[in-house]
Design an enzyme around this catalytic site. Structure first.
Site, PDB file in Angstrom:
ATOM      1  N   TYR A   1      28.778  31.463  -1.740  1.00 21.67           N
ATOM      2  CA  TYR A   1      28.886  29.923  -1.632  1.00 21.67           C
ATOM      3  C   TYR A   1      30.174  29.472  -1.002  1.00 21.67           C
ATOM      4  CZ  TYR A   1      29.556  25.070  -2.906  1.00 21.67           C
ATOM      5  OH  TYR A   1      29.851  23.787  -2.895  1.00 21.67           O
TER       6      TYR A   1
ATOM      7  N   GLU B   1      -9.621  -9.806  12.542  1.00 19.38           N
ATOM      8  CA  GLU B   1      -9.251  -8.723  11.483  1.00 19.38           C
ATOM      9  C   GLU B   1     -10.439  -8.007  10.910  1.00 19.38           C
ATOM     10  OE1 GLU B   1      -5.812  -7.730  10.984  1.00 19.38           O
ATOM     11  OE2 GLU B   1      -5.847  -9.019  12.914  1.00 19.38           O
TER      12      GLU B   1
ATOM     13  N   ARG C   1       0.865  -1.215  -0.067  1.00 21.05           N
ATOM     14  CA  ARG C   1       0.018  -0.081   0.124  1.00 21.05           C
ATOM     15  C   ARG C   1       0.662   1.318  -0.107  1.00 21.05           C
ATOM     16  NH1 ARG C   1      -3.763  -1.355   4.880  1.00 21.05           N
ATOM     17  NH2 ARG C   1      -2.040  -2.830   5.382  1.00 21.05           N
TER      18      ARG C   1
ATOM     19  N   THR D   1       1.906 -12.544   9.453  1.00 20.78           N
ATOM     20  CA  THR D   1       2.483 -12.126  10.511  1.00 20.78           C
ATOM     21  C   THR D   1       2.882 -13.350  11.428  1.00 20.78           C
ATOM     22  OG1 THR D   1       0.271 -11.703  11.681  1.00 20.78           O
ATOM     23  CG2 THR D   1       1.616  -9.689  10.924  1.00 20.78           C
TER      24      THR D   1
ATOM     25  N   ASN E   1      35.104  25.584  -5.823  1.00 21.49           N
ATOM     26  CA  ASN E   1      35.511  24.303  -5.340  1.00 21.49           C
ATOM     27  C   ASN E   1      35.462  23.269  -6.560  1.00 21.49           C
ATOM     28  OD1 ASN E   1      32.778  24.159  -5.126  1.00 21.49           O
ATOM     29  ND2 ASN E   1      32.896  22.362  -3.808  1.00 21.49           N
ATOM     30  N   TYR E   2      34.863  23.522  -7.604  1.00 22.55           N
ATOM     31  CA  TYR E   2      34.788  22.439  -8.678  1.00 22.55           C
ATOM     32  C   TYR E   2      35.113  22.862 -10.050  1.00 22.55           C
ATOM     33  CZ  TYR E   2      32.329  18.804 -11.210  1.00 22.55           C
ATOM     34  OH  TYR E   2      31.811  17.885 -11.975  1.00 22.55           O
TER      35      TYR E   2
ATOM     36  N   GLN F   1      12.396 -14.303   5.692  1.00 20.53           N
ATOM     37  CA  GLN F   1      10.947 -14.718   5.382  1.00 20.53           C
ATOM     38  C   GLN F   1      10.811 -14.611   4.125  1.00 20.53           C
ATOM     39  OE1 GLN F   1       7.621 -12.654   6.808  1.00 20.53           O
ATOM     40  NE2 GLN F   1       6.196 -14.437   6.778  1.00 20.53           N
TER      41      GLN F   1
HETATM   42  C1  UD1 Z   1      -1.295  -6.428  11.910  1.00 15.39           C
HETATM   43  C2  UD1 Z   1      -2.439  -7.211  12.922  1.00 15.39           C
HETATM   44  C3  UD1 Z   1      -3.516  -6.305  13.349  1.00 15.39           C
HETATM   45  C4  UD1 Z   1      -3.100  -5.133  14.231  1.00 15.39           C
HETATM   46  C5  UD1 Z   1      -2.198  -4.236  13.348  1.00 15.39           C
HETATM   47  C6  UD1 Z   1      -1.498  -3.326  14.093  1.00 15.39           C
HETATM   48  C7  UD1 Z   1      -2.179  -9.532  12.064  1.00 15.39           C
HETATM   49  C8  UD1 Z   1      -2.928 -10.492  11.230  1.00 15.39           C
HETATM   50  N1  UD1 Z   1      -2.693  -8.532  12.024  1.00 15.39           N
HETATM   51  O1  UD1 Z   1      -2.115  -5.979  10.740  1.00 15.39           O
HETATM   52  O2  UD1 Z   1      -4.435  -7.181  14.412  1.00 15.39           O
HETATM   53  O3  UD1 Z   1      -4.461  -4.322  14.545  1.00 15.39           O
HETATM   54  O4  UD1 Z   1      -1.189  -5.111  12.668  1.00 15.39           O
HETATM   55  O5  UD1 Z   1      -0.890  -2.434  13.419  1.00 15.39           O
HETATM   56  O6  UD1 Z   1      -1.174  -9.853  12.576  1.00 15.39           O
HETATM   57  N2  UD1 Z   1       5.119  -8.922   8.326  1.00 15.39           N
HETATM   58  C9  UD1 Z   1       5.784  -9.881   7.897  1.00 15.39           C
HETATM   59  N3  UD1 Z   1       5.631 -10.855   7.251  1.00 15.39           N
HETATM   60  C10 UD1 Z   1       4.514 -11.156   6.671  1.00 15.39           C
HETATM   61  C11 UD1 Z   1       3.505 -10.189   7.005  1.00 15.39           C
HETATM   62  C12 UD1 Z   1       3.653  -9.191   7.766  1.00 15.39           C
HETATM   63  O7  UD1 Z   1       7.072  -9.563   8.480  1.00 15.39           O
HETATM   64  O8  UD1 Z   1       4.306 -12.202   6.056  1.00 15.39           O
HETATM   65  C13 UD1 Z   1       5.210  -7.689   9.103  1.00 15.39           C
HETATM   66  C14 UD1 Z   1       5.159  -6.327   8.193  1.00 15.39           C
HETATM   67  O9  UD1 Z   1       6.251  -6.050   7.737  1.00 15.39           O
HETATM   68  C15 UD1 Z   1       4.716  -5.361   9.278  1.00 15.39           C
HETATM   69  C16 UD1 Z   1       3.873  -5.978  10.377  1.00 15.39           C
HETATM   70  O10 UD1 Z   1       4.334  -7.583  10.129  1.00 15.39           O
HETATM   71  O11 UD1 Z   1       5.595  -4.708   9.650  1.00 15.39           O
HETATM   72  C17 UD1 Z   1       2.428  -6.018  10.492  1.00 15.39           C
HETATM   73  O12 UD1 Z   1       1.794  -6.639   9.022  1.00 15.39           O
HETATM   74  P1  UD1 Z   1       0.832  -5.830   8.400  1.00 15.39           P
HETATM   75  O13 UD1 Z   1       0.386  -6.547   7.305  1.00 15.39           O
HETATM   76  O14 UD1 Z   1       0.979  -4.307   8.263  1.00 15.39           O
HETATM   77  O15 UD1 Z   1      -0.449  -5.990   9.347  1.00 15.39           O
HETATM   78  P2  UD1 Z   1      -1.746  -5.122   9.541  1.00 15.39           P
HETATM   79  O16 UD1 Z   1      -2.774  -5.744   8.250  1.00 15.39           O
HETATM   80  O17 UD1 Z   1      -1.256  -3.838   9.728  1.00 15.39           O
END
Ligand code: UD1
Ligand code: CA
Length: 481
Positions: free
Chosen positions: A348, A153, A16, A79, A368-369, A73
């Site tokens: 300058y 969610e 996004r 997450t 300088n240049y 990953q």
């Molecule tokens: C997540 C939470 C949501 C919470 C919100 C708060 C989950 C499913 N949802 O949603 O409940 O309210 O954060 O901000 O956990 N990331 C990884 N690997 C992945 C996916 C994500 O490392 O496969 C990292 C992203 O880089 C980011 C963080 O996890 O830093 C959160 O991921 P994001 O997709 O932004 O979750 P939200 O939809 O914001």
């Protein structure tokens, strides 16, 4: 404090953001989001500090190689999957694990300390940081007795659940044992087909673990950055915090809402910052400085009682000693200015080592240049650089030297010498009158040099046909009668 490990989730695609760069490298007040999170984590002196990386893993890892360990990953499956990958890489982990997100840069260390205390006091296996902020996607669903049941969610929620204002900030403090068991239990039963870390909460509740929540006092701390709008919102919050801290430390802001000061900038007490000032990077300003409206100061070190601006630009790498004065439309780059040195207007100074009490007059420039390479010049104490002088680098101006206005200096100037490098002035009597075809108001001086008289004849000869041509030129079409 009991042993605590930190896992930062930072592998997401950040779709996004619509960016060519990893989301966590985007900056909030001059500091990458991930850097903010690492700084917060470091205040806990964690036993391990692991960052889960995915998108642009190499770049992220290279930047913070000395600050954390990295777990790749390879495929972003949510997450929960990210936490699972992290735990697989840290098989010996015990004690508590703090989960942070790389896209939540405003979380305060004090809040985490409060979480640690709350988890201990309430003998919780999992403590979740919640917020009253209905824009956060994770919704806390409680049972009739008010006990937390699970997190859903927004995309997967019913209209009734969507009306619940209590939300999941994504910050958890959880025993390593529960976390390990929880992430193993995850399955992708959701709209996005991902493994949700939030489902660990439901698992813990169902299996009789003690799950507690702590409400964050200031919901702004938990602002997750997913879009450019949220990036701007986070910057606005942090900018305000930075200025408030500086005010508490004794800095005056004429308008605290009209300045942009990066997070790593330090400013000494009794300094006054006027509106429209931008101070970036790791700039350091001493006490009693006055930064007038419209200045940009990048990565520079500035002593005490220095006055800058209005509308001056310090590019990176300058060191200004105390009592320096830099005026309007002056640009400095990678230069040292000694105590009391002044460059008050239009100039300058690039790649120069300037001593103390030097005067750069209006329009003086260090060249300088040469189109191929940059070179440095040295200007000694008490030197005087006249208006519109060019110091063509590399050149050495000794202390107390005096450069005449309009000079282009290409050779070193010794101490106490006057350097004058410009054409000698000639006055040609009656030149304007002859050009305009009238009698000179003043007869040529009887002592006018032969050279000047000869010049006058030459110029007269040149302008006569030209003005003749001009007179014959036809008027523009619109004005023709
Ligand atoms: C997540 C939470 C949501 C919470 C919100 C708060 C989950 C499913 N949802 O949603 O409940 O309210 O954060 O901000 O956990 N990331 C990884 N690997 C992945 C996916 C994500 O490392 O496969 C990292 C992203 O880089 C980011 C963080 O996890 O830093 C959160 O991921 P994001 O997709 O932004 O979750 P939200 O939809 O914001
Ligand atoms: Ca997020």
């Amino acid at each position: 404090m009991s042993e605590i490990a930190v896992i930062v989730l930072a592998a997401g695609q950040g779709t996004r953001m619509k960016s060519r760069r990893a989301k966590v490298l985007h900056e909030v007040c001059g500091v990458a989001m991930l850097e903010h999170v690492l700084q917060t984590a470091e205040t806990l002196s964690p036993s391990r500090l692991a960052v889960v990386v995915g998108r642009d893993a190499d770049e992220v890892q290279k930047r913070y190689a000395d600050r954390a360990e990295f777990v790749l990953q390879a495929e972003q499956r949510g997450t929960g999957h990210a936490a699972r990958v992290a735990l697989a890489a840290l098989p010996e982990l015990s004690g508590d694990v703090l989960i942070l997100y790389g896209d939540t840069p405003l979380l305060r260390p004090e809040t985490i300390e409060r979480m640690c205390a709350a988890k201990r006091e309430r003998a919780a296996d999992l403590l979740l940081l919640s917020a009253h902020a209905p824009t956060i996607p994770g919704i806390l669903v409680r049972d009739a007795e008010g006990r937390l049941e699970r997190i859903v969610e927004s995309q997967d929620a019913t209209p009734r659940e969507l009306a619940i204002p209590e939300r999941n900030t994504g910050v958890y403090l959880v025993s390593a044992k529960l976390l390990r068991e929880g992430v193993e239990s995850l399955a992708p039963h959701n709209a996005q087909g991902e493994l949700y870390l939030t489902d660990v909460v439901g698992h813990a509740v169902r299996h009789g673990f003690r799950v507690e929540t702590m409400l964050v006092e200031d919901a702004e701390e938990c602002l997750g950055v997913n879009t450019r709008r949220e990036l701007a919102a986070a910057s606005r919050v942090l900018r305000r915090r930075i200025v408030e801290r500086l005010m508490d430390e004794g800095v005056t802001f004429v308008d605290p809402d009209a300045v942009y000061i990066d997070a790593a900038v330090r400013i000494g007490r009794d300094s006054v910052i006027e509106p429209g000032v931008v101070i970036t990077g790791r700039s350091r300003l001493g006490e009693g400085c006055h930064i007038k409206a419209g200045c940009v100061i990048e990565d520079s070190r500035i002593g005490n009682d220095v006055t800058i601006g209005p509308s001056a630009h310090l590019r990176p790498g300058n060191e200004l000693a105390s009592k320096v004065k830099v005026g309007n439309f002056v640009e400095l780059k990678n230069s040292k200015l000694g105590e009391g040195t002044k460059a008050a207007h239009l100039g300058y100074i690039g790649d120069a080592d300037v001593g103390a009490h030097v005067n750069f007059s209006c329009g003086a420039i260090v060249v300088n240049y040469d189109g191929y390479k940059k070179t440095r010049s040295t200007i000694g104490d008490h030197a005087f650089v006249g208006c519109n002088a060019n110091l063509v680098s590399p050149v050495e101006i000794a202390p107390h030297a005096f450069i005449a206005a309009g000079s282009t200096i290409t050779k070193s100037v010794p101490t106490d010498a006057l350097a004058i490098a410009r054409d000698r002035q000639r006055n040609i009597d009656g030149w304007v009158a002859r050009k305009e075809g009238r009698a000179p108001a003043r007869a040529p001086r009887p002592d006018a040099g032969a050279e000047a008289r000869e010049m006058a004849t030459v110029v007269q000869a040149e302008i006569a046909p030209a003005t003749g041509r001009r007179r014959r030129r036809r008027p523009p079409p619109g004005r023709r009668r």
